[in-house]
Design an enzyme around this catalytic site. Structure first.
Site, PDB file in Angstrom:
ATOM      1  N   ARG A 123      70.338   4.371 102.580  1.00  0.00           N
ATOM      2  CA  ARG A 123      70.566   3.245 103.189  1.00  0.00           C
ATOM      3  C   ARG A 123      69.893   3.023 104.522  1.00  0.00           C
ATOM      4  O   ARG A 123      70.376   4.096 105.339  1.00  0.00           O
ATOM      5  CB  ARG A 123      72.172   2.621 103.395  1.00  0.00           C
ATOM      6  CG  ARG A 123      72.918   2.662 101.914  1.00  0.00           C
ATOM      7  CD  ARG A 123      74.230   2.061 102.527  1.00  0.00           C
ATOM      8  NE  ARG A 123      75.118   2.645 101.419  1.00  0.00           N
ATOM      9  CZ  ARG A 123      75.601   1.618 100.521  1.00  0.00           C
ATOM     10  NH1 ARG A 123      75.024   0.405 100.520  1.00  0.00           N
ATOM     11  NH2 ARG A 123      76.608   1.950  99.658  1.00  0.00           N
TER      12      ARG A 123
ATOM     13  N   HIS B 247      85.264 -14.384 100.239  1.00  0.00           N
ATOM     14  CA  HIS B 247      84.036 -15.022 100.108  1.00  0.00           C
ATOM     15  C   HIS B 247      84.113 -16.623  99.796  1.00  0.00           C
ATOM     16  O   HIS B 247      83.335 -17.079  99.576  1.00  0.00           O
ATOM     17  CB  HIS B 247      83.035 -14.440  98.917  1.00  0.00           C
ATOM     18  CG  HIS B 247      82.704 -12.869  99.649  1.00  0.00           C
ATOM     19  ND1 HIS B 247      81.623 -12.639 100.402  1.00  0.00           N
ATOM     20  CD2 HIS B 247      83.211 -11.740  99.316  1.00  0.00           C
ATOM     21  CE1 HIS B 247      81.471 -11.440 100.721  1.00  0.00           C
ATOM     22  NE2 HIS B 247      82.398 -10.853  99.986  1.00  0.00           N
TER      23      HIS B 247
ATOM     24  N   THR C 272      76.951  -0.298  94.968  1.00  0.00           N
ATOM     25  CA  THR C 272      77.425  -1.756  95.386  1.00  0.00           C
ATOM     26  C   THR C 272      77.193  -2.382  94.059  1.00  0.00           C
ATOM     27  O   THR C 272      78.019  -3.085  93.872  1.00  0.00           O
ATOM     28  CB  THR C 272      76.679  -2.496  96.608  1.00  0.00           C
ATOM     29  OG1 THR C 272      76.471  -1.237  97.650  1.00  0.00           O
ATOM     30  CG2 THR C 272      77.269  -3.637  97.067  1.00  0.00           C
TER      31      THR C 272
ATOM     32  N   LYS D 143      83.316 -13.666 107.859  1.00  0.00           N
ATOM     33  CA  LYS D 143      82.335 -14.216 107.113  1.00  0.00           C
ATOM     34  C   LYS D 143      82.080 -15.510 107.257  1.00  0.00           C
ATOM     35  O   LYS D 143      81.577 -15.865 108.581  1.00  0.00           O
ATOM     36  CB  LYS D 143      82.469 -13.716 105.630  1.00  0.00           C
ATOM     37  CG  LYS D 143      82.721 -12.278 105.461  1.00  0.00           C
ATOM     38  CD  LYS D 143      82.594 -11.833 104.173  1.00  0.00           C
ATOM     39  CE  LYS D 143      82.740 -10.354 103.998  1.00  0.00           C
ATOM     40  NZ  LYS D 143      82.303  -9.368 104.425  1.00  0.00           N
TER      41      LYS D 143
ATOM     42  N   SER E  26      94.375  -4.768  88.112  1.00  0.00           N
ATOM     43  CA  SER E  26      93.372  -4.918  89.071  1.00  0.00           C
ATOM     44  C   SER E  26      92.088  -5.492  88.134  1.00  0.00           C
ATOM     45  O   SER E  26      91.952  -4.824  87.185  1.00  0.00           O
ATOM     46  CB  SER E  26      93.014  -3.487  89.828  1.00  0.00           C
ATOM     47  OG  SER E  26      91.955  -3.610  90.622  1.00  0.00           O
TER      48      SER E  26
ATOM     49  N   SER F 202      81.690 -11.389  95.290  1.00  0.00           N
ATOM     50  CA  SER F 202      80.092 -11.593  96.359  1.00  0.00           C
ATOM     51  C   SER F 202      78.890 -10.984  95.797  1.00  0.00           C
ATOM     52  O   SER F 202      77.795 -11.443  96.163  1.00  0.00           O
ATOM     53  CB  SER F 202      80.697 -10.780  97.352  1.00  0.00           C
ATOM     54  OG  SER F 202      80.592  -9.319  97.561  1.00  0.00           O
TER      55      SER F 202
ATOM     56  N   THR G 237      95.097  -0.366 117.426  1.00  0.00           N
ATOM     57  CA  THR G 237      95.203  -1.403 118.550  1.00  0.00           C
ATOM     58  C   THR G 237      94.767  -3.018 117.969  1.00  0.00           C
ATOM     59  O   THR G 237      93.999  -3.155 117.007  1.00  0.00           O
ATOM     60  CB  THR G 237      93.830  -1.212 119.398  1.00  0.00           C
ATOM     61  OG1 THR G 237      94.089   0.235 119.997  1.00  0.00           O
ATOM     62  CG2 THR G 237      93.898  -2.057 120.540  1.00  0.00           C
TER      63      THR G 237
ATOM     64  N   THR H 224      89.171 -13.107 105.289  1.00  0.00           N
ATOM     65  CA  THR H 224      88.426 -12.631 106.359  1.00  0.00           C
ATOM     66  C   THR H 224      88.082 -13.678 107.472  1.00  0.00           C
ATOM     67  O   THR H 224      88.100 -14.819 107.039  1.00  0.00           O
ATOM     68  CB  THR H 224      87.438 -11.711 106.010  1.00  0.00           C
ATOM     69  OG1 THR H 224      86.727 -11.124 107.025  1.00  0.00           O
ATOM     70  CG2 THR H 224      86.163 -12.789 105.511  1.00  0.00           C
TER      71      THR H 224
HETATM   72  N1  PLP Z   1      86.945  -8.136 100.246  1.00  0.00           N
HETATM   73  C1  PLP Z   1      85.764  -8.507  99.776  1.00  0.00           C
HETATM   74  C2  PLP Z   1      85.709  -9.111  98.389  1.00  0.00           C
HETATM   75  C3  PLP Z   1      84.567  -8.118 100.197  1.00  0.00           C
HETATM   76  O1  PLP Z   1      83.417  -8.370  99.779  1.00  0.00           O
HETATM   77  C4  PLP Z   1      84.623  -7.742 101.770  1.00  0.00           C
HETATM   78  C5  PLP Z   1      83.460  -7.254 102.679  1.00  0.00           C
HETATM   79  O2  PLP Z   1      82.496  -7.690 102.354  1.00  0.00           O
HETATM   80  C6  PLP Z   1      85.944  -7.264 102.143  1.00  0.00           C
HETATM   81  C7  PLP Z   1      87.150  -7.739 101.421  1.00  0.00           C
HETATM   82  C8  PLP Z   1      86.340  -6.935 103.581  1.00  0.00           C
HETATM   83  O3  PLP Z   1      86.253  -7.749 104.433  1.00  0.00           O
HETATM   84  P1  PLP Z   1      85.528  -7.531 106.106  1.00  0.00           P
HETATM   85  O4  PLP Z   1      84.291  -7.397 105.952  1.00  0.00           O
HETATM   86  O5  PLP Z   1      86.349  -8.502 106.707  1.00  0.00           O
HETATM   87  O6  PLP Z   1      86.220  -6.036 106.325  1.00  0.00           O
END
Ligand code: PLP
Length: 406
Positions: free
Chosen positions: A21, A216, A362, A247, A136, A188, A277, A244
């Site tokens: 990477r 996402h 990935t 994004k 899962s 994603s 924190t 999140t």
């Molecule tokens: N969940 C999924 C499906 C994600 O693709 C990601 C990050 O790409 C996360 C959680 C983690 O989110 P964050 O980037 O806010 O840590």
């Protein structure tokens, strides 16, 4: 143990596979995004970013920046503590109320990132529910997998997006056993969307808790940006909605939204919530402004869909292969780690176009891709430049094209 040799050998193996990477060093230009400045060995150049998860350009929205500037001046830089010890700022509380309202849940709980929210919430729920079995989805994100692993609960993997397989697996379990089903809405890397209604129905049939990751999707789908579950009128049937702020909302942080008692339970028992924190108040205020704006405004979502359709249509006309899906993510398939990196490097060097190559782990080997994320701030000219460059490199590398659309 020869530690230095071990580290060096491991890195050499990754390089050998062409999946080492390399991070592009960029400075996003607020007000001009997707334009950014690229830094290489003391030299700078202008680039256009095509792989950002700031899906709607909210990271530069004036309302978000104003809120952050104001609260930075009012409250200072950091939260000054954990949530438990002096770090719960008024802006965290406002943000949690905003999130609970977004998902029509009794409460919400804020974490420092989406990763941490999955890790902490799943780890705590699955770890503390007596004899819990976690089900899962096979393609769940690393943060969910790590949370489930951390819980040490029993787990089963169900076939990706298969309510039938989930139903079969749940049917084999003791009906009285605690069960937690974890899945995502928009995946994603492929951009496919889960059959949420069917999964929720199976959960209800077997009295299983449901946990959806809408990372996402929040901000992007649903009349107020509540995600795919909001669009499909399913939010009240899902036990936990996770999202999140980093994004589509363009800032940073993660959260769960659920019943008051479930949030209180995670607040009380999750080490990943309590022993760290709290987010800077200015970050919480920026996220809050972003959510509020996207609750009322469809303009960004509509323009994003328009940009996505325009890029997809042009790729089809040029025969450049991309995974069809119902979301805003366009995976352009290359299928080879080296070629994927080579194309990405070439786009950057020759055209100032930045699309990060996505390689194993990935995505599975042989499905390496360029993941393109058009946003409302990409102009027609940006799109034309991207497509001309892609067509050029496709011809140059003699990559396969699909039959052209009529
Ligand atoms: N969940 C999924 C499906 C994600 O693709 C990601 C990050 O790409 C996360 C959680 C983690 O989110 P964050 O980037 O806010 O840590």
């Amino acid at each position: 143990m020869d530690y230095a040799t071990y580290f060096g050998d491991q890195l050499a193996a990754v390089r050998q596979e062409g999946r080492y990477r390399v991070f592009a060093e960029i400075e996003r230009q607020a007000g001009a995004f997707p334009k950014a400045t690229r830094h290489v060995d003391g030299q700078i150049s202008d680039i256009t970013v095509w792989c950002s998860n700031d899906y709607l350009g909210m990271g530069q929205h004036p309302k978000v920046l104003d809120a952050m500037h104001r609260v930075l001046d009012e409250c200072g830089a950091g939260a000054g503590g954990t949530r438990n010890i002096s770090g719960t700022n008024h802006h965290h509380v406002l943000l949690e109320a905003e999130l609970a309202d977004l998902h029509a849940k009794e409460d919400a709980l804020l974490f420092t990132s989406g990763y941490v929210s999955n890790w902490a919430a799943l780890g705590t729920l699955a770890g503390m529910l007596p004899n819990c079995m976690v089900l899962s989805d096979a393609l769940n994100h690393a943060s969910m997998i790590e949370g489930i692993r951390h819980s040490r609960a029993d787990r089963m993997i169900f076939e990706h997006n298969s309510p039938e397989d989930l139903d079969r697996k749940l049917s084999d379990l003791d009906p009285d056993r605690a069960k937690l089903v974890a899945f995502e809405s928009v995946y994603s890397m492929d951009g496919d969307i889960a059959p949420i209604a069917e999964i929720v129905e199976v959960c209800e049939k077997h009295n299983a808790l449901s946990y959806i990751d809408e990372v996402h999707a929040v901000g992007l789908y649903g009349p107020r940006g509540g995600g795919v579950a909001e669009r499909e009128g399913l939010m009240d049937r899902i036990t936990v909605i996770e999202g999140t702020l980093g994004k589509a909302y363009g800032v940073m942080g993660g959260y769960i939204a659920a019943s008051r008692d479930l949030c209180d339970f995670v607040r009380t028992f999750a080490s990943g919530f309590i022993f760290t924190t709290a987010l800077p108040p200015a970050v919480a205020a920026g996220a809050c402004a972003s959510i509020r704006h996207l609750k009322d405004s469809d303009a960004e979502r509509e323009r994003q869909q328009d940009r996505v359709a325009r890029v997809r249509g042009a790729l089809d006309r040029m025969g450049i292969p991309h995974l069809p899906n119902p979301s805003h993510i366009i995976p352009v398939m290359v299928g080879d780690a080296r070629k994927c990196k080579l194309i990405s490097d070439w786009l950057m060097e020759h055209h100032g176009i930045y699309v990060q190559p996505i390689n194993y782990p990935t995505v599975p080997r042989g499905t390496e891709r360029l993941r393109i994320t058009p946003s409302p701030v990409h102009s027609d000219a940006d799109i034309d430049r991207l497509l001309t460059a892609l067509s050029e490199i496709w011809s140059h590398c003699e990559l396969a094209r699909r039959e052209m659309a009529a």
